[in-house]
Design a protein around this motif. Sequence first.
Motif, PDB file in Angstrom:
ATOM      1  N   ILE A   1      -0.273  19.813 122.341  1.00 20.05           N
ATOM      2  CA  ILE A   1      -0.937  19.562 121.059  1.00 20.05           C
ATOM      3  C   ILE A   1      -2.411  19.240 121.280  1.00 20.05           C
ATOM      4  CG2 ILE A   1      -1.055  17.994 119.090  1.00 20.05           C
ATOM      5  CD1 ILE A   1       2.015  17.763 119.289  1.00 20.05           C
ATOM      6  N   ASP A   2      -2.689  18.391 122.276  1.00 16.34           N
ATOM      7  CA  ASP A   2      -4.073  18.003 122.556  1.00 16.34           C
ATOM      8  C   ASP A   2      -4.928  19.194 122.956  1.00 16.34           C
ATOM      9  OD1 ASP A   2      -3.748  15.378 121.944  1.00 16.34           O
ATOM     10  OD2 ASP A   2      -3.601  14.652 124.006  1.00 16.34           O
ATOM     11  N   ILE A   3      -4.432  19.989 123.893  1.00 16.75           N
ATOM     12  CA  ILE A   3      -5.253  21.108 124.374  1.00 16.75           C
ATOM     13  C   ILE A   3      -5.404  22.171 123.299  1.00 16.75           C
ATOM     14  CG2 ILE A   3      -3.465  22.612 125.398  1.00 16.75           C
ATOM     15  CD1 ILE A   3      -5.387  22.792 127.860  1.00 16.75           C
TER      16      ILE A   3
ATOM     17  N   GLU B   1       0.096  34.663 129.613  1.00 21.87           N
ATOM     18  CA  GLU B   1       0.328  33.718 130.704  1.00 21.87           C
ATOM     19  C   GLU B   1       0.634  32.329 130.156  1.00 21.87           C
ATOM     20  OE1 GLU B   1      -3.102  33.850 133.142  1.00 21.87           O
ATOM     21  OE2 GLU B   1      -2.766  35.905 133.850  1.00 21.87           O
ATOM     22  N   PHE B   2      -0.084  31.943 129.102  1.00 20.46           N
ATOM     23  CA  PHE B   2       0.132  30.627 128.519  1.00 20.46           C
ATOM     24  C   PHE B   2       1.542  30.500 127.949  1.00 20.46           C
ATOM     25  CE2 PHE B   2      -0.209  27.686 124.854  1.00 20.46           C
ATOM     26  CZ  PHE B   2      -0.580  26.547 125.539  1.00 20.46           C
ATOM     27  N   LEU B   3       1.980  31.528 127.205  1.00 21.50           N
ATOM     28  CA  LEU B   3       3.328  31.493 126.631  1.00 21.50           C
ATOM     29  C   LEU B   3       4.393  31.472 127.729  1.00 21.50           C
ATOM     30  CD1 LEU B   3       2.960  33.991 123.636  1.00 21.50           C
ATOM     31  CD2 LEU B   3       3.175  31.498 123.532  1.00 21.50           C
ATOM     32  N   ALA B   4       4.160  32.246 128.788  1.00 23.90           N
ATOM     33  CA  ALA B   4       5.119  32.258 129.897  1.00 23.90           C
ATOM     34  C   ALA B   4       5.185  30.886 130.564  1.00 23.90           C
ATOM     35  CB  ALA B   4       4.733  33.328 130.913  1.00 23.90           C
ATOM     36  N   ASN B   5       4.014  30.264 130.770  1.00 17.87           N
ATOM     37  CA  ASN B   5       3.984  28.943 131.393  1.00 17.87           C
ATOM     38  C   ASN B   5       4.642  27.883 130.506  1.00 17.87           C
ATOM     39  OD1 ASN B   5       2.669  29.630 133.801  1.00 17.87           O
ATOM     40  ND2 ASN B   5       0.671  29.577 132.819  1.00 17.87           N
ATOM     41  N   VAL B   6       4.335  27.954 129.206  1.00 20.05           N
ATOM     42  CA  VAL B   6       4.929  26.989 128.277  1.00 20.05           C
ATOM     43  C   VAL B   6       6.445  27.134 128.259  1.00 20.05           C
ATOM     44  CG1 VAL B   6       5.148  26.382 125.843  1.00 20.05           C
ATOM     45  CG2 VAL B   6       2.892  26.727 126.826  1.00 20.05           C
ATOM     46  N   SER B   7       6.918  28.376 128.204  1.00 23.82           N
ATOM     47  CA  SER B   7       8.363  28.611 128.191  1.00 23.82           C
ATOM     48  C   SER B   7       9.014  28.031 129.434  1.00 23.82           C
ATOM     49  CB  SER B   7       8.649  30.112 128.102  1.00 23.82           C
ATOM     50  OG  SER B   7       8.107  30.653 126.913  1.00 23.82           O
TER      51      SER B   7
ATOM     52  N   THR C   1       2.348  17.334 133.645  1.00 25.90           N
ATOM     53  CA  THR C   1       2.590  18.526 132.834  1.00 25.90           C
ATOM     54  C   THR C   1       1.778  19.726 133.296  1.00 25.90           C
ATOM     55  OG1 THR C   1       0.835  17.939 131.272  1.00 25.90           O
ATOM     56  CG2 THR C   1       3.041  17.057 130.836  1.00 25.90           C
ATOM     57  N   GLY C   2       0.817  19.517 134.176  1.00 25.06           N
ATOM     58  CA  GLY C   2      -0.041  20.618 134.588  1.00 25.06           C
ATOM     59  C   GLY C   2      -1.160  20.883 133.604  1.00 25.06           C
ATOM     60  N   LEU C   3      -1.295  20.032 132.571  1.00 29.05           N
ATOM     61  CA  LEU C   3      -2.331  20.217 131.562  1.00 29.05           C
ATOM     62  C   LEU C   3      -3.377  19.103 131.583  1.00 29.05           C
ATOM     63  CD1 LEU C   3      -0.126  21.327 128.530  1.00 29.05           C
ATOM     64  CD2 LEU C   3      -1.704  22.754 129.818  1.00 29.05           C
ATOM     65  N   GLY C   4      -3.079  18.023 132.292  1.00 24.16           N
ATOM     66  CA  GLY C   4      -3.957  16.857 132.261  1.00 24.16           C
ATOM     67  C   GLY C   4      -5.390  17.152 132.655  1.00 24.16           C
ATOM     68  N   LEU C   5      -5.584  17.824 133.781  1.00 20.80           N
ATOM     69  CA  LEU C   5      -6.950  18.096 134.245  1.00 20.80           C
ATOM     70  C   LEU C   5      -7.643  19.136 133.371  1.00 20.80           C
ATOM     71  CD1 LEU C   5      -6.539  18.045 138.126  1.00 20.80           C
ATOM     72  CD2 LEU C   5      -7.529  16.296 136.637  1.00 20.80           C
ATOM     73  N   ALA C   6      -6.878  20.054 132.776  1.00 20.22           N
ATOM     74  CA  ALA C   6      -7.477  21.013 131.840  1.00 20.22           C
ATOM     75  C   ALA C   6      -8.001  20.284 130.612  1.00 20.22           C
ATOM     76  CB  ALA C   6      -6.455  22.068 131.438  1.00 20.22           C
ATOM     77  N   ILE C   7      -7.232  19.299 130.117  1.00 23.64           N
ATOM     78  CA  ILE C   7      -7.681  18.499 128.975  1.00 23.64           C
ATOM     79  C   ILE C   7      -8.920  17.693 129.343  1.00 23.64           C
ATOM     80  CG2 ILE C   7      -7.042  16.576 127.472  1.00 23.64           C
ATOM     81  CD1 ILE C   7      -4.160  17.624 127.562  1.00 23.64           C
ATOM     82  N   VAL C   8      -8.909  17.106 130.543  1.00 22.86           N
ATOM     83  CA  VAL C   8     -10.062  16.351 131.028  1.00 22.86           C
ATOM     84  C   VAL C   8     -11.312  17.223 131.031  1.00 22.86           C
ATOM     85  CG1 VAL C   8     -11.071  15.361 133.119  1.00 22.86           C
ATOM     86  CG2 VAL C   8      -8.792  14.638 132.367  1.00 22.86           C
TER      87      VAL C   8
ATOM     88  N   GLU D   1      -7.428  24.498 135.868  1.00 25.44           N
ATOM     89  CA  GLU D   1      -6.769  25.502 135.038  1.00 25.44           C
ATOM     90  C   GLU D   1      -5.497  24.933 134.428  1.00 25.44           C
ATOM     91  OE1 GLU D   1      -6.013  29.101 137.113  1.00 25.44           O
ATOM     92  OE2 GLU D   1      -8.097  29.371 137.758  1.00 25.44           O
ATOM     93  N   ARG D   2      -5.129  25.461 133.272  1.00 22.08           N
ATOM     94  CA  ARG D   2      -3.904  25.009 132.614  1.00 22.08           C
ATOM     95  C   ARG D   2      -2.677  25.376 133.449  1.00 22.08           C
ATOM     96  NH1 ARG D   2      -4.780  27.623 126.771  1.00 22.08           N
ATOM     97  NH2 ARG D   2      -5.098  29.395 128.133  1.00 22.08           N
ATOM     98  N   PHE D   3      -1.791  24.425 133.611  1.00 17.28           N
ATOM     99  CA  PHE D   3      -0.512  24.569 134.299  1.00 17.28           C
ATOM    100  C   PHE D   3      -0.651  24.820 135.798  1.00 17.28           C
ATOM    101  CE2 PHE D   3       0.732  25.832 129.923  1.00 17.28           C
ATOM    102  CZ  PHE D   3       1.665  24.834 129.697  1.00 17.28           C
ATOM    103  N   TYR D   4      -1.872  24.736 136.308  1.00 14.38           N
ATOM    104  CA  TYR D   4      -2.015  24.960 137.748  1.00 14.38           C
ATOM    105  C   TYR D   4      -1.656  23.687 138.501  1.00 14.38           C
ATOM    106  CZ  TYR D   4      -3.786  26.355 142.275  1.00 14.38           C
ATOM    107  OH  TYR D   4      -3.886  26.659 143.599  1.00 14.38           O
ATOM    108  N   ARG D   5      -0.793  23.829 139.492  1.00 12.59           N
ATOM    109  CA  ARG D   5      -0.415  22.702 140.334  1.00 12.59           C
ATOM    110  C   ARG D   5      -0.655  23.067 141.791  1.00 12.59           C
ATOM    111  NH1 ARG D   5       4.003  22.355 136.641  1.00 12.59           N
ATOM    112  NH2 ARG D   5       3.997  20.417 135.452  1.00 12.59           N
TER     113      ARG D   5
END
Length: 362
Positions: free
Chosen positions: A178-180, A122-128, A318-325, A296-300
């Motif tokens: 990179i951060d996550i 799922e992560f690779l699909a979302n990143v792509s 980016t959909g990653l901000g809250l996951a990093i938080v 969750e990562r990439f969840y909007r």
Amino acid sequence: MASLRAKATIFPISVCLLALAIADFVMFTVVGSLPPLALVVSLVLLAVVVLASLVHARQLVHPINELMPTIDREGHLELRSTAARITPPVELQALTKAIDQLAESQQRDKLARQKLERVRSEFLANVSHELRTPIFAVQGFIETLLDGAVDDPKVNRDFLERARVQSERLNSLLNDLIDISRIESGEMRMSFRMFDIQPFLRDFTSEMQPMARAKHIELYFTGNVLPHHEVSVFADKERIKQVLINLTDNAIKYSNEGTAIKIELIDDEASNDQVTIRVVDNGIGIAPEHLPRLFERFYRVDKGRARSAPGGGTPDGTGLGLAIVKHIIEAHHGKISVMSEPGKGSTFQFTLRKDSAWSEVE
């Protein structure tokens, strides 16, 4: 298991044969002959020992044989003991229990690997998908300019501005990735220090006020702590600032003009080991069905909450901000949560520890 059964059978028979041979030899030496009765008794004793040995060997090996069918063709143990139907030795019961625990551990590891594979896919699909969107957008703008739009003053700057916005989005996405990745792999080291959180929050609020004013939004600091009262926390200043930037930036993006946002410090005297920090807005809010998955990562959330980037670009973030938080706060042994109601605003709050005791036991 046949060799074990053979050994369990042959050993007592061999001992019995040796004992009978010695006894018959002694009798023959003393008496001078071997009475027929003695020979019959020896044969009867030997037969009894053979029968007893066979039964005993079967009882000894049978519990082990009962366990064998639970090992599948791939070598995975999915074991459930059959000790309820038989009475194996205590040692074998202990072995069965150990193998049961091993099987359960292997099953948990198998499920964890399967979950990891799903998350990775799922992560690779979302990143792509996330990378493809800005790359294709930039590519389209450049191709349009090369096809002649670069000479048209009505559209060339607009297209260049759009390309710039998408390149910034791409850069933000890569930085967040990179951060996550560093956080989840443990490569991101936290620099924990004791510091007074109140002046830190006041300074941060002042830094963010120009961004809020640009949207005609009031941003202010408040709380239940007296102005000159020190409230020390054990945290990484830069990472906590990253958390606050993300939460405050979101609050500004999703608030309407003329509203207010407050950064609030709550020092609960009933809880001497932690403080609570809140970012409260009067914005558009979040629907209840989105709250459980918000970190969750990439969840909007739905498009009603999204904002378009300048120049008609794609929604920002980016959909990653809250996951990093979430990862940063958990690394501080704190908790983060959100309360929201559509049309009335959102409250994001997290806790920080006041002491460094938790870091010493890690």
